[in-house]
Design a protein around this motif. Structure first.
Motif, mmCIF file in Angstrom:
data_model
loop_
_atom_site.group_PDB
_atom_site.id
_atom_site.type_symbol
_atom_site.label_atom_id
_atom_site.label_comp_id
_atom_site.label_asym_id
_atom_site.label_seq_id
_atom_site.Cartn_x
_atom_site.Cartn_y
_atom_site.Cartn_z
ATOM 1 N N LEU A 191 17.215 1.186 5.337
ATOM 2 C CA LEU A 191 15.822 0.760 5.227
ATOM 3 C C LEU A 191 15.452 0.416 3.784
ATOM 4 N N VAL A 192 16.025 1.134 2.815
ATOM 5 C CA VAL A 192 15.791 0.810 1.404
ATOM 6 C C VAL A 192 16.333 -0.587 1.101
ATOM 7 N N ILE A 193 17.536 -0.876 1.590
ATOM 8 C CA ILE A 193 18.133 -2.209 1.381
ATOM 9 C C ILE A 193 17.284 -3.276 2.067
ATOM 10 N N GLY A 194 16.852 -2.995 3.291
ATOM 11 C CA GLY A 194 15.994 -3.946 3.993
ATOM 12 C C GLY A 194 14.699 -4.206 3.251
ATOM 13 N N SER A 195 14.101 -3.158 2.688
ATOM 14 C CA SER A 195 12.860 -3.311 1.913
ATOM 15 C C SER A 195 13.072 -4.175 0.680
ATOM 16 N N ALA A 196 14.202 -3.960 0.006
ATOM 17 C CA ALA A 196 14.494 -4.712 -1.216
ATOM 18 C C ALA A 196 14.625 -6.205 -0.941
ATOM 19 N N VAL A 197 14.966 -6.544 0.297
ATOM 20 C CA VAL A 197 15.094 -7.954 0.670
ATOM 21 C C VAL A 197 13.767 -8.532 1.158
ATOM 22 N N ILE A 198 13.106 -7.818 2.073
ATOM 23 C CA ILE A 198 11.961 -8.418 2.767
ATOM 24 C C ILE A 198 10.680 -8.416 1.939
ATOM 25 N N ILE A 199 10.492 -7.457 1.041
ATOM 26 C CA ILE A 199 9.250 -7.433 0.252
ATOM 27 C C ILE A 199 9.142 -8.656 -0.664
ATOM 28 N N PRO A 200 10.186 -9.009 -1.436
ATOM 29 C CA PRO A 200 10.087 -10.230 -2.249
ATOM 30 C C PRO A 200 9.912 -11.492 -1.393
ATOM 31 N N VAL A 201 10.580 -11.531 -0.232
ATOM 32 C CA VAL A 201 10.450 -12.698 0.641
ATOM 33 C C VAL A 201 9.025 -12.823 1.168
ATOM 34 N N ALA A 202 8.422 -11.695 1.557
ATOM 35 C CA ALA A 202 7.033 -11.714 2.027
ATOM 36 C C ALA A 202 6.104 -12.242 0.929
ATOM 37 N N TRP A 203 6.349 -11.828 -0.303
ATOM 38 C CA TRP A 203 5.539 -12.295 -1.442
ATOM 39 C C TRP A 203 5.686 -13.805 -1.622
ATOM 40 N N LEU A 204 6.927 -14.306 -1.526
ATOM 41 C CA LEU A 204 7.167 -15.733 -1.721
ATOM 42 C C LEU A 204 6.563 -16.567 -0.597
ATOM 43 N N VAL A 205 6.671 -16.083 0.645
ATOM 44 C CA VAL A 205 6.233 -16.857 1.811
ATOM 45 C C VAL A 205 4.729 -16.766 2.018
ATOM 46 N N GLU A 206 4.155 -15.573 1.870
ATOM 47 C CA GLU A 206 2.747 -15.343 2.221
ATOM 48 C C GLU A 206 1.862 -14.983 1.040
ATOM 49 N N GLY A 207 2.431 -14.970 -0.173
ATOM 50 C CA GLY A 207 1.639 -14.644 -1.351
ATOM 51 C C GLY A 207 1.483 -13.146 -1.532
ATOM 52 N N PRO A 208 0.731 -12.722 -2.542
ATOM 53 C CA PRO A 208 0.541 -11.288 -2.794
ATOM 54 C C PRO A 208 -0.085 -10.578 -1.592
ATOM 55 N N LEU A 209 0.242 -9.321 -1.443
ATOM 56 C CA LEU A 209 -0.290 -8.525 -0.346
ATOM 57 C C LEU A 209 -1.800 -8.358 -0.479
ATOM 58 N N VAL A 210 -2.507 -8.660 0.591
ATOM 59 C CA VAL A 210 -3.942 -8.396 0.673
ATOM 60 C C VAL A 210 -4.115 -7.119 1.497
ATOM 61 N N ILE A 211 -4.716 -6.105 0.894
ATOM 62 C CA ILE A 211 -4.865 -4.826 1.591
ATOM 63 C C ILE A 211 -5.747 -5.017 2.822
ATOM 64 N N PRO A 212 -5.223 -4.725 4.011
ATOM 65 C CA PRO A 212 -6.011 -4.932 5.231
ATOM 66 C C PRO A 212 -7.008 -3.806 5.460
ATOM 67 N N ASP A 213 -7.750 -3.897 6.548
ATOM 68 C CA ASP A 213 -8.727 -2.861 6.890
ATOM 69 C C ASP A 213 -8.010 -1.579 7.314
ATOM 70 N N ASN A 214 -8.780 -0.487 7.388
ATOM 71 C CA ASN A 214 -8.200 0.828 7.686
ATOM 72 C C ASN A 214 -7.500 0.868 9.048
ATOM 73 N N ARG A 215 -8.064 0.167 10.031
ATOM 74 C CA ARG A 215 -7.449 0.160 11.367
ATOM 75 C C ARG A 215 -6.055 -0.452 11.314
ATOM 76 N N THR A 216 -5.924 -1.582 10.617
ATOM 77 C CA THR A 216 -4.625 -2.239 10.498
ATOM 78 C C THR A 216 -3.646 -1.381 9.713
ATOM 79 N N LEU A 217 -4.145 -0.731 8.653
ATOM 80 C CA LEU A 217 -3.292 0.169 7.876
ATOM 81 C C LEU A 217 -2.762 1.307 8.731
ATOM 82 N N MET A 218 -3.622 1.842 9.584
ATOM 83 C CA MET A 218 -3.204 2.941 10.461
ATOM 84 C C MET A 218 -2.123 2.475 11.440
ATOM 85 N N ILE A 219 -2.309 1.283 12.015
ATOM 86 C CA ILE A 219 -1.317 0.758 12.953
ATOM 87 C C ILE A 219 0.006 0.501 12.231
#
Length: 303
Positions: A191-219
């Motif tokens: 999972l650490v290796i998977g995180s190291a790959v997907i987090i930079p890709v998410a940033w490149l594809v969808e831009g910086p993380l926008v903190i969602p609402d509490n309900r989405t965070l909980m899910i």
């Protein structure tokens, strides 16, 4: 022949239920966030959680011989790459085709296990059983899964979904072939290796993380805790102890649970083909695992 104990049957039943319910949670979470960041957040949260537990246990991993290249590849193939392929592919294909693609995993694993895993021969009975199970999933999802939706990139979307299924199949084979290791450590580092790959890709594809609402965070937290952290730990244990072929039985359960839970919690209609599909899936399971079922209920050994 892998030693399949009653607890392994319980584990794959739990995995089928958990992963079947994951689609419902993802549908709810995507109201408040984007696909890649949802995948990145659940993998990242699971990696942090299991790494903390792993650290408390002394960061034990391999018990002798090591194989870091395979472990790195498994980390990519079991989380980051298939998550990204499915997220992209689903934009261009029906959800039904995605479900059929995941149900094809047992048929992919069967020849791979025959070649690369000692004791997991591809017998005619297993092939017939897995084919019947796949037919059951196809009946459940319906013929529309195979119809064209007219999307310009549909062929590439289908290829992406099938490639994701191949990633899961290959990662199961590689996981089984790893040298002796601590299951918790294996799951955490994957999972650490998977995180190291997907987090930079998410940033490149969808831009910086926008903190969602509490309900989405909980899910997202629930997705990280149960179907990602806990379920991946169970998956590693089952693959290591009972083999990748047995593990693929979860893929036939997932669409059943997804349909049932969707009907219960989202008010979706149960398909008229539900009973026939369940009979085919359960029949295929019984045929493919006849020997293990006999041993489970105290009968004769597999032939």
């Amino acid at each position: 022949m892998p030693d399949i104990a009653p607890r392994h049957w319980l584990m794959i039943t739990i995995l089928g239920f958990v992963w079947g319910g994951t689609f419902l949670l993802i549908k709810l979470a995507l109201v408040g966030t984007t696909p890649f960041w949802l995948a990145a957040s659940r993998i990242g949260f699971a990696a942090l959680l299991l790494s903390a537990i792993w650290g408390a246990r002394g960061f034990k991993l391999f018990k002798g011989q090591t194989n870091w290249p395979s472990l790195t590849l498994i980390g990519i193939l079991s989380t980051a790459l298939p998550f990204m392929l499915i997220s992209w592919g689903q934009q261009h294909v029906s959800s039904g085709f995605t479900g059929v693609s995941m149900a094809a995993i047992p048929l992919m694993v069967l020849p791979l296990a025959h070649i690369f895993i000692p004791g997991e021969q591809m017998t005619l009975r297993r092939l017939i059983g897995f084919s019947i199970g796949f037919a059951g999933v196809a009946v459940l999802i319906g013929g529309k899964a195979f119809e064209s939706n007219g999307a310009a990139l549909e062929a590439y979307g289908r290829a992406a979904c099938l490639a994701a299924a191949a990633c899961y199949s290959i990662s199961s084979i590689l996981t089984r072939r790893l040298p002796a290791a601590d299951p918790l450590g294996l799951t955490a580092i994957m999972l650490v290796i998977g995180s190291a790959v997907i987090i930079p890709v998410a940033w490149l594809v969808e831009g910086p993380l926008v903190i969602p609402d509490n309900r989405t965070l909980m899910i997202a937290a629930v997705l990280g805790l149960i179907p990602t952290a806990a379920a991946n730990l169970l998956r590693v244990i089952v693959v290591r102890e009972s083999g990748p072929t047995f593990m693929t039985l979860t893929n036939y359960q997932v669409p059943i649970w997804a349909v049932v839970l969707g009907a219960v919690f989202l008010g979706e209609d149960l398909p008229s083909s539900m009973i026939l599909a369940m009979l085919l899936i359960l029949g295929g399971l019984c045929i493919s695992q006849l020997g293990a079922l006999r041993r489970l209920f105290g009968g004769a050994r597999d032939g």
